[in-house]
Write a protein that holds these residues in place. Structure first.
Motif, PDB file in Angstrom:
ATOM      1  N   ASP A  92       0.837  -1.214   0.000  1.00 45.82           N
ATOM      2  CA  ASP A  92       0.000   0.000   0.000  1.00 45.82           C
ATOM      3  C   ASP A  92       0.868   1.258   0.000  1.00 45.82           C
ATOM      4  O   ASP A  92       0.582   2.226  -0.693  1.00 45.82           O
ATOM      5  N   TYR A  93       1.917   1.220   0.803  1.00 46.22           N
ATOM      6  CA  TYR A  93       2.773   2.400   0.985  1.00 46.22           C
ATOM      7  C   TYR A  93       3.522   2.744  -0.304  1.00 46.22           C
ATOM      8  O   TYR A  93       3.470   3.881  -0.784  1.00 46.22           O
ATOM      9  N   SER A  96       1.238   3.835  -3.016  1.00 47.09           N
ATOM     10  CA  SER A  96       0.719   5.182  -2.748  1.00 47.09           C
ATOM     11  C   SER A  96       1.708   6.255  -3.187  1.00 47.09           C
ATOM     12  O   SER A  96       1.319   7.295  -3.725  1.00 47.09           O
ATOM     13  N   SER A 100       0.941   8.797  -6.231  1.00 45.87           N
ATOM     14  CA  SER A 100       1.015  10.250  -5.996  1.00 45.87           C
ATOM     15  C   SER A 100       1.787  10.934  -7.107  1.00 45.87           C
ATOM     16  O   SER A 100       1.399  11.992  -7.609  1.00 45.87           O
ATOM     17  N   THR A 129      -0.026   0.630  -9.752  1.00 49.08           N
ATOM     18  CA  THR A 129       0.070   2.009 -10.252  1.00 49.08           C
ATOM     19  C   THR A 129      -0.415   2.102 -11.696  1.00 49.08           C
ATOM     20  O   THR A 129      -1.148   3.028 -12.063  1.00 49.08           O
TER      21      THR A 129
END
Ligand SMILES: [Zn+2]
Length: 273
Positions: A92-93, A96, A100, A129
Motif C-alpha cells: 500500500d505504501y 501510494s 502520488s 500504479t
C-alpha cells in the motif's frame, strides 16, 4: 536542469519538471543484517549510490525520489537491528508513493529495488500504479546480488567466488561497500558461509538462479548472516561493478523513457459498419 533530486525542487520547478517528463526513480531498500562485517544499512547505501550517480549522469532524463528505506524483512528478524514492515502495508505504501507521482502528471515511474525480498512487492506496486493511473510504471533491480544483468560483463569476468559466493553480504555486496564506504567494512570479521542449499532445482547464485521461489527464515540457513563469500571481495571489483552498473542503468533509463503510453480500447463494443 539544476538538480536531479525530486524533493529539492520547489512546486513551480516541479511543474516545469513534469512538462519535461523525466523518468521518476523511486528507490526501495531495507535495513537488515549483513553479516558481522557489513552494516545493516548495506542495501540502502548501495542502492542510493547507484541511483544518485545514474540520475546525475542521465542528463535530465531522471528525477530521483528519496529512498523508501524499510522493506519486506520478517524472515531476517532473528538478527538484531533488522526492520520489518508488514507486506500488505508495504505494498500500500510504495504504491501510494508511485500513484502520488502519477497524479501530478508524470508518465514514467520506475521502482528501483535494492533488496531481493522486496521484488514481489515492487512488482505488485508497479502493477497497481499502472491499473490505477494508466501511466507507465515498472520495477527493476540494479543490484547484481539480485539480478546481475546491469553489472555484466564485469560481474562474470571479474568474479572470484565459486558457486554460492554471491547472495547476501557476499562477494558482490562487500566489494561494492569496499568501493563506496570502506570506513563501514570490517574485513577482519568477514566469513565465508554458503548457507544456501546447492541442490537440483534450488540455488540462488547467478547466472542461473533457481526456478523455485522459496524464502526460509534466515537464521535457519546462516549462522553468521552471510550467504556467500565476502572474503574474496576487493574494492577494485566494487569500483568496476559500480561503473558498469551505472553506465548500463543510464541506458536502461533512456530506454524506459521511450515506452509509449497507448490508449486503452474497449473490445466489448461491436465493430462499427
Ligand atoms: Zn543486501
Amino acid at each position: 536542469m539544476s538538480t536531479f533530486r525530486y524533493d529539492e525542487l520547489t512546486w513551480p520547478e516541479m511543474r516545469a519538471a513534469i512538462a519535461r517528463q523525466p523518468v521518476v526513480l523511486l528507490p526501495f531498500g531495507t535495513v537488515e543484517d549483513h553479516g558481522p562485517h557489513l552494516p545493516i544499512s548495506t542495501d540502502n547505501v548501495i542502492l542510493e549510490a547507484i541511483c544518485v550517480e545514474t540520475a546525475r549522469r542521465a542528463d535530465g532524463a531522471a528525477l530521483l525520489m528519496p529512498l523508501v528505506s524499510y522493506g519486506l524483512d520478517e524472515h531476517h528478524m532473528d538478527f538484531p537491528g533488522t526492520i520489518s514492515v508488514d507486506m500488505h502495508t508495504l505494498l500500500d505504501y510504495v504504491a501510494s508513493v508511485a500513484i502520488s507521482v502519477a497524479r501530478h502528471g508524470f508518465t514514467h515511474v520506475l521502482i528501483v529495488n535494492g533488496h531481493g525480498s522486496n521484488a514481489p512487492i515492487a512488482d505488485l506496486a508497479a502493477r497497481r500504479t499502472v491499473l490505477a493511473t494508466g501511466i507507465v510504471c515498472g520495477a527493476m533491480s540494479p543490484n547484481a546480488a539480485i539480478d546481475p544483468t546491469l553489472a555484466e560483463p564485469t560481474f562474470s569476468q571479474m568474479r572470484r567466488s565459486g558457486p554460492g559466493g554471491v547472495a547476501h553480504a557476499c562477494e558482490y555486496e562487500t566489494a561494492l561497500m569496499l568501493h563506496l564506504r570502506p570506513d563501514l567494512v570490517q574485513m577482519d570479521k568477514a566469513v565465508r558461509e554458503i548457507g544456501q542449499l546447492q541442490i537440483e532445482y534450488f540455488n540462488w547464485d547467478h547466472p542461473a538462479p533457481s526456478i523455485l521461489s522459496w524464502q526460509d527464515w534466515w537464521s535457519r540457513m546462516s549462522e553468521s548472516g552471510v550467504c556467500g563469500d565476502p572474503t574474496v571481495a576487493t574494492a577494485e571489483f566494487g569500483r568496476a561493478l559500480f561503473e558498469t552498473t551505472v553506465a548500463n542503468f543510464v541506458r536502461f533509463v533512456h530506454a524506459f523513457r521511450t515506452l509509449p503510453l497507448r490508449p486503452r480500447r474497449d473490445p466489448h463494443a461491436p465493430p462499427s459498419g
